[in-house]
Write a protein that holds these residues in place. Structure first.
Motif, mmCIF file in Angstrom:
data_model
loop_
_atom_site.group_PDB
_atom_site.id
_atom_site.type_symbol
_atom_site.label_atom_id
_atom_site.label_comp_id
_atom_site.label_asym_id
_atom_site.label_seq_id
_atom_site.Cartn_x
_atom_site.Cartn_y
_atom_site.Cartn_z
ATOM 1 N N GLN A 130 40.800 38.402 36.434
ATOM 2 C CA GLN A 130 41.355 39.398 36.763
ATOM 3 C C GLN A 130 42.044 39.366 38.271
ATOM 4 N N VAL A 131 41.441 38.452 38.920
ATOM 5 C CA VAL A 131 42.354 38.174 40.266
ATOM 6 C C VAL A 131 43.472 37.502 39.974
ATOM 7 N N ALA A 132 43.379 36.316 39.084
ATOM 8 C CA ALA A 132 44.596 35.628 38.926
ATOM 9 C C ALA A 132 45.675 36.548 38.471
ATOM 10 N N ALA A 133 45.400 37.324 37.434
ATOM 11 C CA ALA A 133 46.467 38.343 36.961
ATOM 12 C C ALA A 133 46.962 39.321 37.973
ATOM 13 N N ALA A 134 46.214 39.509 38.845
ATOM 14 C CA ALA A 134 46.921 40.270 39.999
ATOM 15 C C ALA A 134 47.595 39.692 40.983
ATOM 16 N N LEU A 135 47.428 38.414 41.159
ATOM 17 C CA LEU A 135 48.269 37.642 42.282
ATOM 18 C C LEU A 135 49.499 36.995 41.344
ATOM 19 N N ALA A 136 49.256 36.721 40.158
ATOM 20 C CA ALA A 136 50.481 36.474 39.147
ATOM 21 C C ALA A 136 51.451 37.528 39.163
#
Length: 425
Positions: free
Chosen positions: A296-302
């Motif tokens: 979830q965090v990776a998707a938000a940063l991407a």
């Protein structure tokens, strides 16, 4: 340095050496009036100089001692012997030291390179002996100048750590642990929700690329830019860095909220920091809860087009990849910036012969100006010829005429610098 303390600001007083006095002397020679003038000039006073010493990393020396004075010049001697110049006083400072005039805020120097020097107070010039005043109409002058006083001022020293990479994040995100893993730095590491009390520096070597310096920037909490916690003391160190590695605590209930808190602090402290390149690193991926939260965090940063990576400082998972990617990013970034031009304070240069006259009270007048104050300081008022020369200089500068136009009265006091004189009409 006591454990846990970091000295990155100091206020010191510096005084350059006064110039030595010229003297009145005559050599004994037959058929020469009074033997001929032979009074030597005084020597120049020593300067106060700051010099960058790469072995230093704090300003602690300037907390133990505040006042510094360079050596004064020696007085002239007979037989036309010039007095020796005073020794310069050299004060070592760490790289990244910014120097300002404490009273005006004027930027005097930005000291970054090993061996770089900055004169912060100039020594006074030596006074001329009577041999210098010999002329066709005055073969035996009984006139000599006093040495010029050396400059004195209060300085504000401020240290901004020089590093390529600033390691930022909330306390307990694991910055110190990560720094100890990727470099030879050995910061104190413990599991408590407080913060390191000083920036720690580590040199990182990644592959065949040039090594780079990483600084663990402590003290960042919500409200740091307003002085909460210790963050306002350490935010300045981020301004020197080219890349920010933003470490997120994988065990936090909301890492993205933590990310926003730190970025807001950067923007509130200096809007330029908000646009500084960032590499977001999600730490503690070895924890099951963190590994579950990471997608979830990776998707938000991407979605924000931010480079990101999940690591574990404890198990060293992806740590080597982190050092390599940071190295690649640094090679694409421009070289470090000099100090921001926006903080410079410029003062109009005073005309050499400019002066002001103010009436302090009914019978007291104050004359101020760089040149007239220098003349007063170098005049020996116990010498009749010195007083006569001083009066000629006042008239040449236009001060005599200006005082008369201001309706000064006989017997009034005229103060120039620290000298007070009585006006004779």
């Amino acid at each position: 340095m006591s454990e846990g303390q970091f000295f990155d600001e100091s206020k010191i007083y510096v005084k350059a050496g006064d110039g030595g006095n010229g003297i009145v002397a005559f050599r004994r020679e037959k058929y020469v009036p009074r033997g001929g003038p032979a009074g030597g000039n005084g020597g120049k006073g020593g300067d106060v100089i700051l010099r960058v010493n790469p072995q230093l990393n704090t300003l602690i020396a300037f907390h133990n001692q505040i006042h510094y004075r360079a050596e004064r010049g020696r007085h002239g001697e007979g037989s036309n012997k010039q007095g020796a110049s005073g020794d310069d006083l050299i004060l070592d400072v760490p790289p990244g030291t910014i120097v300002r005039d404490a009273e005006t805020g004027e930027l005097l120097g930005d000291l970054t390179s090993a061996g770089q020097t900055q004169v912060v107070a100039r020594g006074g010039r030596g006074g001329r002996g009577n041999a210098a005043f010999k002329s066709p109409t005055n073969q035996a002058p009984r006139l000599a100048e006093k040495g010029e006083p050396g400059q004195e001022r209060w300085l504000q020293l401020e240290l901004k750590v020089l590093a390529d990479v600033g390691l930022i994040g909330l306390p307990n995100a694991g910055k110190s642990t990560l720094l100890s893993v990727i470099s030879a730095a050995r910061p104190k590491v413990a599991d408590y929700p407080f913060t390191t009390l000083s920036p720690n520096l580590g040199v990182v070597t990644a592959g065949d690329a040039p090594p780079y310096v990483v600084a663990d920037i402590p003290g960042l909490i919500e409200g740091a830019h307003e002085g909460k916690g210790l963050g306002d003391r350490f935010l300045r160190h981020i301004e020197r860095t080219r890349l920010l590695v933003h470490l997120l605590d994988g065990s936090s209930p909301d890492p993205l909220a933590d990310f926003q808190i730190i970025n807001q602090e950067l923007a509130d402290y200096n809007p330029r920091l908000a646009s500084r390149p960032q590499f977001v690193v999600f730490n503690k991926i070895d924890l099951p809860s963190a590994r579950e939260r990471w997608p979830q965090v990776a998707a938000a940063l991407a979605a924000r087009s931010l480079p990101h990576l999940a690591v574990s400082a404890v198990t060293q998972e992806n740590v080597r990849e982190l050092t390599l990617r940071v190295s690649e990013m640094l090679q694409k970034l421009p070289p470090p910036e000099a100090i921001e031009a926006a903080i410079k304070v410029y003062r109009p240069l005073e005309e050499p012969h400019a002066f002001t006259i103010e009436q302090e009270d009914e019978h007291t007048w104050v004359v101020a100006g760089k040149e007239v104050e220098r003349i007063v300081n170098m005049t020996d008022f116990f010498q009749e010829e010195g007083v006569a020369r001083f009066q000629r200089q006042l008239r040449a500068l236009g001060i005599t005429e200006a005082l008369e136009a201001a309706n000064i009265q006989e017997g009034d006091s005229v103060r120039i610098g620290e000298v007070e004189l009585e006006w004779q009409g």
